[in-house]
Write an enzyme that holds these catalytic residues in place. Structure first.
Site, PDB file in Angstrom:
ATOM      1  N   PRO A  96       1.066  -1.173  -0.110  1.00  0.00           N
ATOM      2  CG  PRO A  96      -0.330  -1.317   2.326  1.00  0.00           C
ATOM      3  CD  PRO A  96       0.738  -1.711   1.310  1.00  0.00           C
ATOM      4  CG  PHE A 165      -0.428  -6.819 -17.080  1.00  0.00           C
ATOM      5  CD1 PHE A 165       0.216  -5.390 -16.696  1.00  0.00           C
ATOM      6  CD2 PHE A 165       0.442  -7.533 -17.346  1.00  0.00           C
ATOM      7  CE1 PHE A 165       1.943  -5.222 -16.929  1.00  0.00           C
ATOM      8  CE2 PHE A 165       1.996  -7.257 -17.238  1.00  0.00           C
ATOM      9  CZ  PHE A 165       2.502  -6.039 -16.977  1.00  0.00           C
ATOM     10  CB  CYS A 279      -3.950  -1.029  -8.773  1.00  0.00           C
ATOM     11  SG  CYS A 279      -3.858  -2.400  -7.421  1.00  0.00           S
ATOM     12  CE  LYS A 342     -13.866  -3.569 -13.119  1.00  0.00           C
ATOM     13  NZ  LYS A 342     -12.651  -4.463 -13.669  1.00  0.00           N
ATOM     14  NE  ARG A 349      -8.506  -3.706  -2.276  1.00  0.00           N
ATOM     15  CZ  ARG A 349      -7.367  -4.549  -2.737  1.00  0.00           C
ATOM     16  NH1 ARG A 349      -6.267  -4.587  -2.396  1.00  0.00           N
ATOM     17  NH2 ARG A 349      -8.053  -5.669  -3.379  1.00  0.00           N
TER      18      ARG A 349
HETATM   19  P1  NAD Z   1      -4.380  -8.224  -0.765  1.00  0.00           P
HETATM   20  O1  NAD Z   1      -4.051  -7.326   0.482  1.00  0.00           O
HETATM   21  O2  NAD Z   1      -5.818  -8.610  -1.569  1.00  0.00           O
HETATM   22  O3  NAD Z   1      -3.276  -9.471  -0.565  1.00  0.00           O
HETATM   23  C1  NAD Z   1      -2.631  -9.492   0.346  1.00  0.00           C
HETATM   24  C2  NAD Z   1      -2.606 -10.542   1.384  1.00  0.00           C
HETATM   25  O4  NAD Z   1      -0.855 -10.413   1.762  1.00  0.00           O
HETATM   26  C3  NAD Z   1      -3.095 -10.263   2.390  1.00  0.00           C
HETATM   27  O5  NAD Z   1      -4.083 -11.950   2.716  1.00  0.00           O
HETATM   28  C4  NAD Z   1      -2.263  -9.913   3.969  1.00  0.00           C
HETATM   29  O6  NAD Z   1      -2.754 -10.818   4.528  1.00  0.00           O
HETATM   30  C5  NAD Z   1      -0.739 -10.838   2.891  1.00  0.00           C
HETATM   31  N1  NAD Z   1       0.150 -10.908   4.228  1.00  0.00           N
HETATM   32  C6  NAD Z   1       0.123 -10.191   4.384  1.00  0.00           C
HETATM   33  N2  NAD Z   1       1.579  -9.816   4.653  1.00  0.00           N
HETATM   34  C7  NAD Z   1       2.440 -11.378   4.558  1.00  0.00           C
HETATM   35  C8  NAD Z   1       3.525 -11.548   4.976  1.00  0.00           C
HETATM   36  N3  NAD Z   1       4.346 -11.382   5.665  1.00  0.00           N
HETATM   37  N4  NAD Z   1       3.121 -13.299   5.403  1.00  0.00           N
HETATM   38  C9  NAD Z   1       2.177 -14.027   4.346  1.00  0.00           C
HETATM   39  N5  NAD Z   1       1.088 -13.190   3.908  1.00  0.00           N
HETATM   40  C10 NAD Z   1       1.007 -11.927   4.028  1.00  0.00           C
HETATM   41  O7  NAD Z   1      -3.439  -7.134  -1.798  1.00  0.00           O
HETATM   42  P2  NAD Z   1      -3.754  -7.570  -3.338  1.00  0.00           P
HETATM   43  O8  NAD Z   1      -4.737  -6.665  -3.906  1.00  0.00           O
HETATM   44  O9  NAD Z   1      -3.695  -9.181  -3.675  1.00  0.00           O
HETATM   45  O10 NAD Z   1      -2.290  -6.953  -4.108  1.00  0.00           O
HETATM   46  C11 NAD Z   1      -1.245  -7.533  -3.439  1.00  0.00           C
HETATM   47  C12 NAD Z   1      -0.237  -6.431  -4.823  1.00  0.00           C
HETATM   48  O11 NAD Z   1      -0.454  -7.503  -6.047  1.00  0.00           O
HETATM   49  C13 NAD Z   1      -0.398  -5.485  -4.575  1.00  0.00           C
HETATM   50  O12 NAD Z   1       1.162  -5.545  -4.352  1.00  0.00           O
HETATM   51  C14 NAD Z   1      -1.036  -4.865  -5.594  1.00  0.00           C
HETATM   52  O13 NAD Z   1       0.020  -3.598  -5.922  1.00  0.00           O
HETATM   53  C15 NAD Z   1      -0.744  -6.057  -6.623  1.00  0.00           C
HETATM   54  N6  NAD Z   1      -1.584  -6.072  -7.873  1.00  0.00           N
HETATM   55  C16 NAD Z   1      -3.231  -5.928  -7.326  1.00  0.00           C
HETATM   56  C17 NAD Z   1      -4.216  -6.495  -7.943  1.00  0.00           C
HETATM   57  C18 NAD Z   1      -5.362  -6.079  -8.368  1.00  0.00           C
HETATM   58  O14 NAD Z   1      -6.375  -6.414  -8.188  1.00  0.00           O
HETATM   59  N7  NAD Z   1      -6.082  -6.386  -6.633  1.00  0.00           N
HETATM   60  C19 NAD Z   1      -3.749  -6.808  -9.563  1.00  0.00           C
HETATM   61  C20 NAD Z   1      -2.314  -6.213 -10.045  1.00  0.00           C
HETATM   62  C21 NAD Z   1      -1.522  -5.755  -9.247  1.00  0.00           C
HETATM   63  C1  UGA Z   2      -6.330  -2.526 -13.205  1.00  0.00           C
HETATM   64  C2  UGA Z   2      -5.590  -2.345 -14.539  1.00  0.00           C
HETATM   65  O1  UGA Z   2      -6.958  -3.057 -15.833  1.00  0.00           O
HETATM   66  C3  UGA Z   2      -5.602  -3.393 -14.586  1.00  0.00           C
HETATM   67  O2  UGA Z   2      -4.546  -3.797 -15.334  1.00  0.00           O
HETATM   68  C4  UGA Z   2      -4.588  -3.712 -12.823  1.00  0.00           C
HETATM   69  O3  UGA Z   2      -3.858  -5.491 -12.875  1.00  0.00           O
HETATM   70  C5  UGA Z   2      -4.462  -3.387 -11.812  1.00  0.00           C
HETATM   71  O4  UGA Z   2      -5.707  -2.466 -12.037  1.00  0.00           O
HETATM   72  C6  UGA Z   2      -3.950  -3.667 -10.349  1.00  0.00           C
HETATM   73  O5  UGA Z   2      -2.670  -3.421 -10.975  1.00  0.00           O
HETATM   74  O6  UGA Z   2      -4.631  -3.604  -9.302  1.00  0.00           O
HETATM   75  P1  UGA Z   2      -9.014  -2.890 -11.141  1.00  0.00           P
HETATM   76  O7  UGA Z   2      -8.716  -1.998 -11.102  1.00  0.00           O
HETATM   77  O8  UGA Z   2      -8.744  -4.239 -10.776  1.00  0.00           O
HETATM   78  O9  UGA Z   2      -7.629  -3.345 -12.772  1.00  0.00           O
HETATM   79  O10 UGA Z   2     -10.515  -2.382 -12.531  1.00  0.00           O
HETATM   80  P2  UGA Z   2     -10.368  -1.966 -14.008  1.00  0.00           P
HETATM   81  O11 UGA Z   2     -11.218  -2.276 -14.755  1.00  0.00           O
HETATM   82  O12 UGA Z   2      -9.363  -1.091 -14.534  1.00  0.00           O
HETATM   83  O13 UGA Z   2     -10.650  -0.277 -13.708  1.00  0.00           O
HETATM   84  C7  UGA Z   2     -10.427   0.653 -12.447  1.00  0.00           C
HETATM   85  C8  UGA Z   2     -11.451   1.944 -12.349  1.00  0.00           C
HETATM   86  O14 UGA Z   2     -11.104   2.759 -13.256  1.00  0.00           O
HETATM   87  C9  UGA Z   2     -12.750   0.922 -12.057  1.00  0.00           C
HETATM   88  O15 UGA Z   2     -13.137   1.986 -10.892  1.00  0.00           O
HETATM   89  C10 UGA Z   2     -13.471   1.579 -13.100  1.00  0.00           C
HETATM   90  O16 UGA Z   2     -14.734   1.675 -13.111  1.00  0.00           O
HETATM   91  C11 UGA Z   2     -13.028   2.881 -13.681  1.00  0.00           C
HETATM   92  N1  UGA Z   2     -12.752   2.714 -15.538  1.00  0.00           N
HETATM   93  C12 UGA Z   2     -12.353   1.707 -15.825  1.00  0.00           C
HETATM   94  C13 UGA Z   2     -13.666   4.154 -15.575  1.00  0.00           C
HETATM   95  O17 UGA Z   2     -14.027   4.923 -14.908  1.00  0.00           O
HETATM   96  N2  UGA Z   2     -13.940   4.216 -17.603  1.00  0.00           N
HETATM   97  C14 UGA Z   2     -13.260   3.127 -17.887  1.00  0.00           C
HETATM   98  O18 UGA Z   2     -13.673   3.063 -19.147  1.00  0.00           O
HETATM   99  C15 UGA Z   2     -12.464   2.373 -17.426  1.00  0.00           C
END
Ligand code: NAD
Ligand code: UGA
Length: 462
Positions: A96, A165, A279, A342, A349
């Site tokens: 974060p 991604f 993110c 969304k 978040r």
């Molecule tokens: P999340 O908060 O849903 O999950 C992270 C998990 O890690 C939690 O369950 C937490 O308990 C665990 N954790 C933390 N410290 C730990 C430790 N020391 N040992 C074991 N477990 C531990 O987070 P997320 O949304 O899955 O995101 C993870 C990463 O992926 C971030 O860097 C984020 O930027 C990236 N990312 C997220 C998305 C998405 O759509 N959410 C997409 C692409 C990339």
């Molecule tokens: C986004 C990226 O699309 C992923 O490729 C990436 O892996 C991810 O972030 C990440 O790193 O966490 P996500 O946040 O799950 O994915 O969802 P999106 O579909 O990208 O939407 C993000 C926000 O933009 C939402 O609030 C959505 O409503 C908004 N959005 C999206 C718009 O307002 N307009 C659009 O045209 C598209």
């Protein structure tokens, strides 16, 4: 390295969140000969992954999990044991925005990553490949390699970057058919060996042409850049939506017209109440911080403006509501349709609905929130906020007696509601502010609503 005869590889993922859970479930489903274990320190989350009520809502995910769970997919809190047995360790813990000290409000908080690295060193008894799945600042792998390799057990760790991604709501489809898989490693014999091992995993179902490789720093920076570009498109079209509302241009027509230019493309041009999700903001601010760290202040300001425009769009949405509703919403009930950031997720978040609700509560409105999946999170997000709040899964109930409806999430179900019935139960004049341009505006206007879309002048009966 302990390996059961049944399995050819032992992969683990530390962090069972939105990324770790779905990513590993798909790897396990696609590679029955690999043992895949997802570990987390959060016991409640692991229990949920082992049940039929998964800790996250993601269409199609339960089916994929059920296909592999107990066969070659395991969820566990035994982090130490999993580390000992693994050949390849994906790390998908949260990263974060830092809330304290140097870089507070912008830099990535790497404490969870570093703790994980130290846990890996402590419990390892053999060489391992460590894969950055979390989104990290460029050059984090170097710091991690230093921590990991500063051990006196003679164990070597090779750190690779394999950013994710996937988007929430479409995670399973994104993982099953990714646009690309990116693997960044060092160009050393150990780096190349790690790269081949990771390529081999994905090659089980991803066409080889879609698996691309690069150096570690490019992979780390590509992830931040991809999110920054996607968010930038949304802020760009949102800025134009403000201009459309003043000039009687229609932003949907503008989006279509520019999106048909192959060089621009049609994606991520939907205007709205602002982007949310865990993110986009975090990763852009991280990019801003890194740029500042290298003295690139103009680069930093450029990217920061994407976040500032998003803040403006959320504020503007509520200001438009106030202006249309005779400059006061105090004591008026306002129904929010949708609270998730969304559709098709329960994740809230950074949801723009949080800001909308907060601003309306500050104006002393009575806010009734409806969402099919996000009410538990909404309750937590707004718990510290004083004011009159109602939470209900039923949009009809939320709208009953309301002066206005504000659509904050594009749940498709909201299109099929009986708006004649909803209108009949509302105070008059009744308003709809469509923050996602989801509904049929002309039909709603014909029913008697005053309709305020994004990027189109409002339709009023007075
Ligand atoms: P999340 O908060 O849903 O999950 C992270 C998990 O890690 C939690 O369950 C937490 O308990 C665990 N954790 C933390 N410290 C730990 C430790 N020391 N040992 C074991 N477990 C531990 O987070 P997320 O949304 O899955 O995101 C993870 C990463 O992926 C971030 O860097 C984020 O930027 C990236 N990312 C997220 C998305 C998405 O759509 N959410 C997409 C692409 C990339
Ligand atoms: C986004 C990226 O699309 C992923 O490729 C990436 O892996 C991810 O972030 C990440 O790193 O966490 P996500 O946040 O799950 O994915 O969802 P999106 O579909 O990208 O939407 C993000 C926000 O933009 C939402 O609030 C959505 O409503 C908004 N959005 C999206 C718009 O307002 N307009 C659009 O045209 C598209």
């Amino acid at each position: 390295m302990k390996k059961s005869a049944k399995f050819t590889r032992n992969i683990i993922c530390i962090g069972a969140g939105y990324v770790g859970g779905p990513t590993m479930a798909v790897i396990a489903a696609k590679c029955p000969r690999y043992k895949v274990t997802v570990v987390d320190i959060n016991a409640a989350k692991i229990a949920a992954w082992n049940s039929n009520r998964l800790p996250i809502y993601e269409p199609g995910l339960l089916e994929v999990v059920k296909q592999a769970r107990g066969r070659n997919l395991f969820f566990s809190t035994k982090v130490d044991q999993a580390i000992r047995e693994a050949d390849i360790i994906f790390v998908s813990v949260n990263t974060p925005t830092k809330t304290f000290g140097e870089g507070a409000g912008k830099a990535a908080d790497l404490q969870y990553w570093e703790k994980t690295a130290r846990t890996i060193v402590k419990h390892s008894a053999s060489d391992k490949i460590i894969v950055e799945k979390s989104t990290l600042p460029v050059r984090t792998a170097a710091a991690m390699a230093r921590i990991l390799n500063a051990n006196d057990k003679g164990i070597r760790f090779e750190v690779a970057s394999n950013p994710e991604f996937l988007a929430e709501g479409t995670a399973v489809a994104d993982l099953e058919k990714p646009g690309r898989v990116l693997i960044g490693t060092r160009e050393t014999p150990e780096g190349v060996k790690a790269r081949d091992a990771i390529v081999q995993i994905y090659a089980n179902w991803v066409p080889r042409s879609k698996i691309i490789t690069s150096n570690v720093w490019s992979a780390e920076l590509s992830k931040l850049t991809a999110n920054a570009f996607l968010a930038q498109r949304i802020s760009s079209i949102n800025s134009i939506s403000a201009l459309c509302e003043k000039t009687s241009a229609n932003v949907a027509e503008v989006s279509r017209a520019i999106g048909m230019d192959d060089r621009i493309g049609p994606h991520f041009l939907a205007p709205g109440v602002g982007f949310g999700g865990s993110c986009f903001k975090k990763d852009i601010l991280n990019l801003v911080y890194i740029s500042e760290t290298y003295g690139l202040f103009d680069v930093a300001r450029y990217w920061e403006s994407v976040v500032l425009m998003n803040d403006y769009q959320k504020r503007r949405f509520v200001q438009n509501m106030l202006a249309a509703m005779f400059n006061t919403v105090a004591g008026k009930k306002i129904a929010l349709f949708g609270f998730a950031f969304k559709a098709d997720t329960g994740d809230t978040r950074e949801s723009p609905a949080i800001d909308v609700a907060r601003l309306l509560l500050e104006e002393r409105a009575l806010v009734a929130i409806s969402d099919p999946k996000a009410l538990d999170n909404a309750k937590i997000d707004l718990r510290a906020h004083p004011g009159s709040l109602e939470l209900t899964a039923d949009p009809y109930k939320a709208a009953r007696g309301a002066h206005a409806i504000a659509v904050c999430t594009e749940w498709q179900d909201y299109r099929a509601l009986d708006y004649r019935k909803i209108f009949a139960g509302m105070e008059k004049p009744a308003f709809i502010f469509d923050g996602r341009n989801l509904l049929d505006h002309q039909a709603l206007f014909d029913l008697g609503f005053n309709v305020f879309p994004i990027g189109k002048p409002g339709m009023k009966h007075f």
